[in-house]
Design an enzyme around this catalytic site. Sequence first.
Site, mmCIF file in Angstrom:
data_model
loop_
_atom_site.group_PDB
_atom_site.id
_atom_site.type_symbol
_atom_site.label_atom_id
_atom_site.label_comp_id
_atom_site.label_asym_id
_atom_site.label_seq_id
_atom_site.Cartn_x
_atom_site.Cartn_y
_atom_site.Cartn_z
ATOM 1 N N HIS A 189 -4.983 17.840 78.637
ATOM 2 C CA HIS A 189 -5.872 18.673 79.438
ATOM 3 C C HIS A 189 -7.158 17.926 79.778
ATOM 4 O O HIS A 189 -7.733 18.102 80.863
ATOM 5 C CB HIS A 189 -6.193 19.969 78.685
ATOM 6 C CG HIS A 189 -5.069 20.957 78.730
ATOM 7 N ND1 HIS A 189 -4.902 21.948 77.795
ATOM 8 C CD2 HIS A 189 -4.060 21.113 79.608
ATOM 9 C CE1 HIS A 189 -3.844 22.663 78.105
ATOM 10 N NE2 HIS A 189 -3.317 22.170 79.193
ATOM 11 N N GLU A 428 19.202 8.247 90.142
ATOM 12 C CA GLU A 428 18.410 7.652 89.066
ATOM 13 C C GLU A 428 19.244 7.147 87.901
ATOM 14 O O GLU A 428 18.694 6.666 86.912
ATOM 15 C CB GLU A 428 17.349 8.642 88.570
ATOM 16 C CG GLU A 428 17.874 10.002 88.210
ATOM 17 C CD GLU A 428 16.769 11.017 87.934
ATOM 18 O OE1 GLU A 428 15.636 10.615 87.626
ATOM 19 O OE2 GLU A 428 17.055 12.225 88.011
ATOM 20 N N ASP A 452 13.429 5.991 86.432
ATOM 21 C CA ASP A 452 14.598 6.097 85.561
ATOM 22 C C ASP A 452 15.697 5.130 85.977
ATOM 23 O O ASP A 452 16.402 4.570 85.124
ATOM 24 C CB ASP A 452 15.136 7.526 85.567
ATOM 25 C CG ASP A 452 14.459 8.405 84.524
ATOM 26 O OD1 ASP A 452 13.839 7.840 83.593
ATOM 27 O OD2 ASP A 452 14.538 9.635 84.618
ATOM 28 N N CYS A 499 11.018 8.321 95.445
ATOM 29 C CA CYS A 499 9.943 9.101 94.825
ATOM 30 C C CYS A 499 9.457 8.524 93.498
ATOM 31 O O CYS A 499 8.655 9.139 92.804
ATOM 32 C CB CYS A 499 10.372 10.556 94.623
ATOM 33 S SG CYS A 499 11.759 10.780 93.505
#
Length: 578
Positions: A189, A428, A452, A499
């Site tokens: 966070h 992938e 990946d 991507c």
Amino acid sequence: MIKGSGGAEGIAIGKAYVLPDWELELADTRIDVQDIANEFERLHEGVRISKTEIQKIKQDIAEVVGAEESNIFDAHLAILEDPVFINEVSAVIQRQYKAAEVAVKEVIDKFVNMFNLLDDEHMKERAIDIKDVGTRLLKHLLGVFEDSEPPREEPFIIVARELPPSRLAHFDPSCLLGIVTAAGGSTSHTAIMARAMGIPFVFGVESAVQTGDLLIVDGEEGTVFVNPSPEQVQAYTERKKWRELQHERLRTIIDVPSLTKDGKEIVLAANINSLKELDNALEQGASGVGLFRTEMVYMDRDSLPGEEEQLAVYRSAAEKLSGKPLVIRTLDIGGDKQLGYLKLPEEDNPFLGYRAIRISLDRTDLFKTQLRAILRASHFGRIKILYPMISSVEEVQEANKLLEEAKRELASEGHPFDGQIEVGVMIEVPAAVAIADLLAQEVQFFSIGTNDLVQYVLAVDRMNEKIANMYDPYHPAVLRMLKQTAEAAERSGIPVSVCGELAGDADALPIWLGLGVHELSMSGHSILAVKSRLIEASEQQAKALFNRMLECRTSAEIKAILRMQSQGNGDGQEKETI
């Protein structure tokens, strides 16, 4: 120089302010049985005050980082509202006759230790949130507060063992130059808030920095210089100014079409985890979203999100895009991404185990809920569905069967949706490449996940520091896999997007132009750097260059060709580090 890890990019130069740790050893205070009711009252009053404070922090910080990022404080509120937490504290008070603050510290320590023992970085980062909430509650029970304040006469760099988001929210952003911590992570966070606030952040730094030390913080490289030489300060000052000038120059091409000099168009889209990241990507000129990672919709909570909750997120994203395409990847958990409430089985090799589409096809209730939400959101924009980690035709067929079931259900219920919604698969794993021609008959597009794909092709765990040097996206085997995928898609007449991280590396652009890729999807901050290189490039030259790369025997030879191309590009750009 101290090497850590980058959590938020940028360069900061300034004096350190070392944030004191607030650690408290409590005596094992016991109470009389007649005092139990009073301890319960103290506990609930402490919880009430703490919740009020957190709600105020959320409201205030929303003005700085936006409403989406301020929602991270909902996780803090959830801890205080968690019946498991309250019941455990109450049980210690009632059964062991311990004071409320002692009970709270015991339970908080128990949960923090439990999360820290998990082999999951996301869960370890959540331990910081639990400790943060517990510390706040303890302070109210004990009536003690920190009396140390950072300097007010000049901006500073915070140095801390760990910096919970509530403490970060306490500082005036205009006075905060950078953040350096020992604990933390890129998905914590604190990192999310630092990126939203534009503050350089480096974590994983163990050093005896003292308040007043001069620091250089490089959030991109993940490095910290303590009391640097005048020459180092000058070099990083110039680099900082150069980067600022580069960003300003790049902003002049936001509205320039993403075309090569000889007319080849490549759509430059964004990878996003949240609506806030979508806002940032659109500001950088993104032509759509090529990958919406939906995992964050499922994280930081103790139960699965329902259909209406997911619909609200996907619909908001579609509406923000105003007709630009939105590719939503279905839930991709397992491996390095875990959801505690799903209680996934422990595995010797989770990256080759129960994850992504395998979970969705096993937990069809979970999958159908998400598919229904995506379909309903498709009524409000150009949405496409992307299945992750596909390794067989049967998986695609089974997923599409469930998609058709969801369509029939929604139609019978009167919900509008795009009946012709496009479906794609992630390429992938090597199996997907080998049967790319068969998969192309089942879907409308491919999206290559280079992260990946590289690790599975080379059998190299990209998170393993011992073999990190072997993770090589320019390996000849990887290029051949990419070529095979692109050719299978071209024969079937379907488009290919990329991507993975390599999509955002401007130096890799000749590969994608040479392959005839239709779309590159990347982090928002990389879009303009890639566009700058694209509008100066030639598709025909890139094709010739790629053919030369296919003749190379080593990645070193391939990188040398790309390096020569980059140096001869003439745009004077610094390579974006992804």
